[in-house]
Design a protein around this motif. Structure first.
Motif, PDB file in Angstrom:
ATOM      1  N   GLU A  24      37.730 -19.948 -14.752  1.00  0.00           N
ATOM      2  CA  GLU A  24      36.571 -20.562 -14.114  1.00  0.00           C
ATOM      3  C   GLU A  24      36.665 -20.493 -12.593  1.00  0.00           C
ATOM      4  OE1 GLU A  24      36.032 -23.817 -17.731  1.00  0.00           O
ATOM      5  OE2 GLU A  24      36.828 -24.415 -15.773  1.00  0.00           O
TER       6      GLU A  24
ATOM      7  N   ALA B 157      28.420 -25.677 -16.225  1.00  0.00           N
ATOM      8  CA  ALA B 157      27.778 -24.745 -17.159  1.00  0.00           C
ATOM      9  C   ALA B 157      26.262 -24.800 -17.031  1.00  0.00           C
ATOM     10  CB  ALA B 157      28.209 -25.066 -18.587  1.00  0.00           C
TER      11      ALA B 157
ATOM     12  N   PHE C 292      23.954 -21.720 -15.410  1.00  0.00           N
ATOM     13  CA  PHE C 292      22.911 -21.085 -16.216  1.00  0.00           C
ATOM     14  C   PHE C 292      21.578 -21.077 -15.470  1.00  0.00           C
ATOM     15  CE2 PHE C 292      19.453 -21.495 -19.342  1.00  0.00           C
ATOM     16  CZ  PHE C 292      19.607 -20.287 -20.010  1.00  0.00           C
TER      17      PHE C 292
ATOM     18  N   SER D 109      21.768 -18.769 -12.324  1.00  0.00           N
ATOM     19  CA  SER D 109      21.852 -17.356 -12.695  1.00  0.00           C
ATOM     20  C   SER D 109      20.505 -16.834 -13.190  1.00  0.00           C
ATOM     21  CB  SER D 109      22.932 -17.145 -13.763  1.00  0.00           C
ATOM     22  OG  SER D 109      24.200 -17.534 -13.285  1.00  0.00           O
TER      23      SER D 109
ATOM     24  N   PHE E 105      26.687 -15.633 -15.096  1.00  0.00           N
ATOM     25  CA  PHE E 105      26.563 -15.796 -16.544  1.00  0.00           C
ATOM     26  C   PHE E 105      27.934 -15.860 -17.217  1.00  0.00           C
ATOM     27  CE2 PHE E 105      22.131 -14.203 -16.051  1.00  0.00           C
ATOM     28  CZ  PHE E 105      21.504 -15.238 -16.721  1.00  0.00           C
ATOM     29  N   LEU E 106      28.899 -15.109 -16.719  1.00  0.00           N
ATOM     30  CA  LEU E 106      30.257 -15.197 -17.267  1.00  0.00           C
ATOM     31  C   LEU E 106      30.857 -16.579 -17.021  1.00  0.00           C
ATOM     32  CD1 LEU E 106      31.759 -11.705 -16.299  1.00  0.00           C
ATOM     33  CD2 LEU E 106      31.030 -12.485 -18.561  1.00  0.00           C
TER      34      LEU E 106
ATOM     35  N   PHE F  86      29.097 -19.280 -16.720  1.00  0.00           N
ATOM     36  CA  PHE F  86      28.373 -20.173 -17.627  1.00  0.00           C
ATOM     37  C   PHE F  86      28.992 -20.156 -19.022  1.00  0.00           C
ATOM     38  CE2 PHE F  86      25.185 -19.721 -21.062  1.00  0.00           C
ATOM     39  CZ  PHE F  86      24.905 -21.071 -21.258  1.00  0.00           C
ATOM     40  N   ILE F  87      29.343 -18.985 -19.523  1.00  0.00           N
ATOM     41  CA  ILE F  87      29.958 -18.883 -20.851  1.00  0.00           C
ATOM     42  C   ILE F  87      31.324 -19.577 -20.880  1.00  0.00           C
ATOM     43  CG2 ILE F  87      30.876 -17.268 -22.561  1.00  0.00           C
ATOM     44  CD1 ILE F  87      28.705 -15.287 -21.662  1.00  0.00           C
ATOM     45  N   THR F  88      32.117 -19.337 -19.834  1.00  0.00           N
ATOM     46  CA  THR F  88      33.452 -19.938 -19.796  1.00  0.00           C
ATOM     47  C   THR F  88      33.383 -21.456 -19.697  1.00  0.00           C
ATOM     48  OG1 THR F  88      34.223 -17.949 -18.632  1.00  0.00           O
ATOM     49  CG2 THR F  88      35.677 -19.845 -18.632  1.00  0.00           C
ATOM     50  N   TYR F  89      32.503 -21.944 -18.852  1.00  0.00           N
ATOM     51  CA  TYR F  89      32.343 -23.400 -18.732  1.00  0.00           C
ATOM     52  C   TYR F  89      31.789 -24.012 -20.013  1.00  0.00           C
ATOM     53  CZ  TYR F  89      33.399 -23.910 -13.739  1.00  0.00           C
ATOM     54  OH  TYR F  89      34.041 -23.975 -12.519  1.00  0.00           O
ATOM     55  N   SER F  90      30.931 -23.292 -20.708  1.00  0.00           N
ATOM     56  CA  SER F  90      30.399 -23.815 -21.973  1.00  0.00           C
ATOM     57  C   SER F  90      31.497 -23.943 -23.020  1.00  0.00           C
ATOM     58  CB  SER F  90      29.285 -22.895 -22.483  1.00  0.00           C
ATOM     59  OG  SER F  90      28.216 -22.824 -21.571  1.00  0.00           O
ATOM     60  N   ILE F  91      32.364 -22.937 -23.099  1.00  0.00           N
ATOM     61  CA  ILE F  91      33.497 -23.013 -24.032  1.00  0.00           C
ATOM     62  C   ILE F  91      34.402 -24.186 -23.678  1.00  0.00           C
ATOM     63  CG2 ILE F  91      35.546 -21.795 -24.857  1.00  0.00           C
ATOM     64  CD1 ILE F  91      34.032 -19.171 -24.416  1.00  0.00           C
TER      65      ILE F  91
END
Length: 212
Positions: free
Chosen positions: A62, A131, A135, A138, A159-160, A162-167
């Motif tokens: 992140e 996240a 999003f 972006s 966007f990457l 966003f995906i990492t923070y969502s996980i």
């Protein structure tokens, strides 16, 4: 006159003895505070186990993605309109700073010295908000569609991130629920044990007679 000299010698001896005793019991003695400070500094060490763990790896990713997104957005020289770019710049910079500080605290075990903060909840709030804002920023940056290399790179890193923070948000939420359940189990068991002991006392009147 000689007796006076002896008296003076005795007085001096008593005074020196008294000063030695008072000096030994004086509160204004050199303390070991510098030693304790050095021990406190020695207690700070890098926790490699956390950095190598799943949560530590997510934090490092992140920080890197937020930094790359911020660097890419800073290389854009022209913008029209610029509100979306400024918003993405604020989001990436804020996420980099806050997540970097949390990574530093967790890596050096400094969070264990501040017990009044729920660090699991703090991490969950940080990852969730990061996240969400990554999003939104972006999507706004992608909708501008200036097709510059720096803008496309910043959007991809956004966007990457966003995906990492969502996980991280998903697993941080699960960890918070697990910790809350584990804390409630001892309290429930203590309550049941106290209730059972009170019932034993109620159904055993001989104990009450002895206590009376």
């Amino acid at each position: 006159m000689r007796g006076t000299g002896d008296d003076m010698d005795g007085f001096e001896g008593e005074a020196s003895g008294t000063s030695m005793v008072s000096g030994a019991s004086s509160p204004y003695q050199p303390t070991t505070e510098p030693v304790s400070q050095s021990r406190g500094l020695r207690g700070i060490r890098c926790n490699l186990e956390y950095i190598r763990s799943f949560y530590g790896t997510l934090k490092c990713i992140e920080v890197v993605l937020s930094l790359f997104a911020f660097i890419c957005i800073e290389t854009i020289m022209e913008c029209s309109p610029c509100e979306g770019l400024y918003f993405f710049e604020f989001v990436s910079c804020s996420a980099f700073v806050v997540t970097g500080v949390l990574l530093l605290l967790f890596s050096l075990n400094l969070h264990t010295r501040i017990i009044h903060i729920n660090w699991n909840l703090t991490d969950l709030v940080n990852t969730g908000l990061s996240a969400l804002f990554f999003f939104i920023s972006s999507v706004i940056l992608a909708s501008l569609n200036h097709r510059s290399g720096a803008e496309i790179s910043a959007t991809v890193f956004g966007f990457l991130a966003f995906i990492t923070y969502s996980i991280n948000t998903f697993f941080a939420f699960r960890k918070l629920k697990t910790d809350s359940r584990s804390q409630n189990v001892p309290q429930t068991s203590d309550y049941i044990r106290a209730r059972s002991e009170s019932r034993d006392v109620e159904y055993r009147p001989e104990i009450q007679r002895l206590d009376a």
